[in-house]
Scaffold this active site. Structure first.
Site, PDB file in Angstrom:
ATOM      1  N   TYR A  25       0.856  -1.187   0.000  1.00 31.97           N
ATOM      2  CA  TYR A  25       0.000   0.000   0.000  1.00 31.97           C
ATOM      3  C   TYR A  25       0.892   1.237   0.000  1.00 31.97           C
ATOM      4  O   TYR A  25       2.084   1.144   0.292  1.00 31.97           O
ATOM      5  CB  TYR A  25      -0.980   0.001   1.182  1.00 31.97           C
ATOM      6  N   HIS A  41       6.348  -0.753   1.424  1.00 33.91           N
ATOM      7  CA  HIS A  41       5.916   0.230   0.430  1.00 33.91           C
ATOM      8  C   HIS A  41       6.758   0.174  -0.844  1.00 33.91           C
ATOM      9  O   HIS A  41       7.948  -0.128  -0.790  1.00 33.91           O
ATOM     10  CB  HIS A  41       5.994   1.635   1.023  1.00 33.91           C
TER      11      HIS A  41
END
Ligand code: C5P
Length: 292
Positions: free
Chosen positions: A223, A271
């Site tokens: 995400y 990430h």
């Protein structure tokens, strides 16, 4: 505000000065095809009591087993406690709202950016980012502090607490941390109480998180990072965006300006950090933001 970078910025064709959609020396123009594929002004960055999340967006977001009905009830309760609509000024030809997005990178050390950061109207910090002892390099003011329960810190009375929720429990945490205390469990310890101004709370819209992940990051990585969401948020709420404190160290790790890195294999966590940074650099090249 007289900032050298801003004047250079103004000369670039990416910024419109003729039609003046804002009152800055330059305004974010929506003319570049690459940028317009990513940027969608109609996606609302904050939850409000007037907008309903689609069930589809809920299913993308939820990260836990409870259903859409529970989410909707929880959001209803949330707006009994916190402002039901976000504290935002609409874009207008009379407005020049400048944002400083301050990431937590070690590259802020000895940057002397503090006074420059403090000149902005909106100053967004995040997670463990703090100013005490680092004023010369990071500034003193914070108008918005973005966090999730596992990264929460206490705030002063004038700073907006901006919650990035990843699950229904995070919305419950927000309500409980201001009242009875939160004693549930998460993947790491969570503060049971928080000090902040209840009337300045804002919650990031799960639909905005999905838009950042799908549209901006092409679904790469687990995400978006807090910093990348903050930067997108700034492009949505400000007329001019300046970005500080982004960038890994020479080994590719997301180090912090206030500590020496202990985990040498940290990289950028879950990430898509390299991809995010490539997009940030491209936004800077196209003068959609200024990367300091
Ligand atoms: O590490 P933390 O998540 O608290 O940092 C906040 C944000 O700052 C990150 O989400 C990332 O976008 C940015 N950051 C960075 N380079 C670093 C450290 C953080 O770009 N060295």
């Amino acid at each position: 505000m007289l900032v050298k970078g801003r004047l250079e910025f103004a000369k670039h064709p990416g910024f419109s000065t003729s039609t003046n959609p804002c009152a800055c020396e330059k305004c974010l123009s929506e003319d570049d095809p690459w940028f317009m594929q990513l940027f969608n002004r109609s996606v609302k960055p904050f939850l409000s009591s007037e907008d309903n999340l689609s069930e589809d967006a809920f299913n993308w977001w939820k990260n836990e087993r409870r259903n859409f009905g529970v989410y909707n009830k929880t959001v209803d309760n949330l707006f009994q406690m916190f402002p039901p609509s976000p504290d935002l000024t609409e874009p207008s030809p009379d407005r020049c709202r400048t944002c400083a997005v301050v990431g937590n990178s070690g590259n802020l050390k000895r940057s002397y950016y503090g006074p420059l950061i403090d000149l902005h109207d909106v100053i967004i910090r995040m997670n463990g980012g703090h100013t005490k002892g680092y004023e010369r390099d990071v500034g003193t003011r914070t108008t918005h502090h973005i966090m999730y329960p596992e990264s929460a810190v206490d705030l002063d009375n004038t700073t907006h607490l901006v919650l990035v929720p990843f699950k229904i429990q995070d919305l419950e945490w927000l309500m409980k941390a201001f009242t009875t205390g939160f004693f549930g469990e998460s993947y790491m310890p969570v503060k049971s109480n928080i000090k902040a101004n209840k009337d300045l709370v804002m919650v990031i819209n799960p639909a905005f998180m999905r838009y950042v992940h799908e549209s901006w990051l092409e679904n790469k990585g687990g995400y978006p990072s807090t910093g990348f969401m903050a930067l997108d948020l700034a492009l949505h709420i400000c007329d001019e965006v300046h970005v500080f404190g982004f960038g890994a160290d020479k080994d590719g790790n997301w180090n912090h300006y206030w500590e020496n890195l202990t985990d040498k294999n940290l990289k950028t966590g879950l990430h898509p950090g390299t991809h995010e940074y490539d997009i940030i650099k491209k936004l800077a090249e196209k003068q959609k933001l200024k990367l300091w």
